[in-house]
Structure formats: C-alpha cells, structure tokens
Design a protein around this motif. Structure first.
Motif, PDB file in Angstrom:
ATOM      1  N   THR A   1     -21.221  33.011  10.306  1.00  0.00           N
ATOM      2  CA  THR A   1     -21.252  32.681  11.734  1.00  0.00           C
ATOM      3  C   THR A   1     -22.700  32.620  12.200  1.00  0.00           C
TER       4      THR A   1
ATOM      5  N   THR B   1     -22.165  28.141  19.110  1.00  0.00           N
ATOM      6  CA  THR B   1     -21.669  29.040  18.072  1.00  0.00           C
ATOM      7  C   THR B   1     -21.143  28.193  16.920  1.00  0.00           C
TER       8      THR B   1
ATOM      9  N   TYR C   1     -16.295  28.810   7.041  1.00  0.00           N
ATOM     10  CA  TYR C   1     -15.546  29.668   6.115  1.00  0.00           C
ATOM     11  C   TYR C   1     -15.144  28.832   4.911  1.00  0.00           C
TER      12      TYR C   1
ATOM     13  N   ASP D   1     -24.830  32.421  16.101  1.00  0.00           N
ATOM     14  CA  ASP D   1     -24.927  32.327  17.556  1.00  0.00           C
ATOM     15  C   ASP D   1     -26.324  31.799  17.853  1.00  0.00           C
TER      16      ASP D   1
ATOM     17  N   HIS E   1     -17.467  33.934   4.856  1.00  0.00           N
ATOM     18  CA  HIS E   1     -17.343  33.531   6.259  1.00  0.00           C
ATOM     19  C   HIS E   1     -18.716  33.712   6.904  1.00  0.00           C
TER      20      HIS E   1
ATOM     21  N   GLN F   1     -22.750  37.184   8.004  1.00  0.00           N
ATOM     22  CA  GLN F   1     -21.853  36.765   6.927  1.00  0.00           C
ATOM     23  C   GLN F   1     -20.880  37.879   6.613  1.00  0.00           C
TER      24      GLN F   1
ATOM     25  N   ASP G   1     -19.215  28.420  12.937  1.00  0.00           N
ATOM     26  CA  ASP G   1     -18.346  29.217  12.088  1.00  0.00           C
ATOM     27  C   ASP G   1     -18.054  28.397  10.836  1.00  0.00           C
TER      28      ASP G   1
ATOM     29  N   MET H   1     -24.313  25.642   6.728  1.00  0.00           N
ATOM     30  CA  MET H   1     -24.765  26.404   7.892  1.00  0.00           C
ATOM     31  C   MET H   1     -26.236  26.139   8.178  1.00  0.00           C
TER      32      MET H   1
END
Length: 121
Positions: free
Chosen positions: A7, A81, A85, A9, A5, A117, A83, A101
């Motif tokens: 992410t 943002t 996964y 920002d 996962h 992560q 995300d 990503m």
C-alpha cells in the motif's frame, strides 16, 4: 494464498495532473504500468466522482490474473492511495508487485509517500 500486499499513501500530488481527475488517463496509465511490471490485467473499472466539471477524484480497480491493483485519487487534497496485491501461487510475483508500485508512485510524483507491505497467508 501466500502473497504480497503493498500500500502507498501519497500526499502533495499535483491536483492538475490528468491522472487525478481523468478516468481514461488513469486507466491507460494503470494498464501500461501493469504490463510493464510483467503482470496480467484481466479487467478494469475506473469511476470518477464529483461534479460534471471533471474535478472529482477517481476510484479505479484493475483485476489482475495475479490479484488486483486499486487506486483512489483526491484532487482536492492532493492525495492518492494505492493498493497492489499479488498472490504467489505457482510462482513468486513479489518483484513484479514492487515494480508496479514503484512505477505508480513515480507517475504521481508525490511530495511525500508512506509505503507499507504485508506478507499474506
């Protein structure tokens, strides 16, 4: 259910970019990035918020055969943002998630990014 996962920002994103306020542009960019990473998109939804002048942000989701991608834009803040996964059932998709990503971060060209992560399962 093991997976990765990721992410991000993002801050300092140019609010004039089409990706920040145009759902069609964001959806197209996400589909292309998913395919380029070697992942399989199976459905998507892009929802634009705000007034009719088209300056509101977008919440977008691309369902992947491997799991999902979510994007949220705030043009008024110059923020995004992300995300990503991926499940690793039947094969390790971690490198594909990392490519996806990286591509998305590059597309938004932020002045600042905070990447995280989490290994799941």
């Amino acid at each position: 259910m093991r997976g990765l996962h990721l992410t991000a920002d993002l801050r300092g994103v140019d609010p004039a970019q089409a990706l920040m306020t145009e759902a069609d542009a964001l959806g197209s960019a996400c589909r292309e990035a998913v395919a380029a990473a070697g992942l399989q998109g199976v459905a998507e939804l892009m929802h634009r918020f705000g007034p009719a002048d088209g300056q509101g942000g977008i919440t977008g989701v691309v369902l992947l055969a491997e799991s999902h991608l979510a994007v949220h834009t705030w043009p008024e803040l110059g923020a995004v943002t992300l995300d990503v996964y991926v499940c690793n059932y039947g094969g390790d998709n971690s490198a594909k998630a990392e490519r996806l990503m990286a591509t998305l971060v590059d597309l938004f060209a932020p002045a600042e990014s905070n990447l995280q992560q989490l290994l799941r399962g």
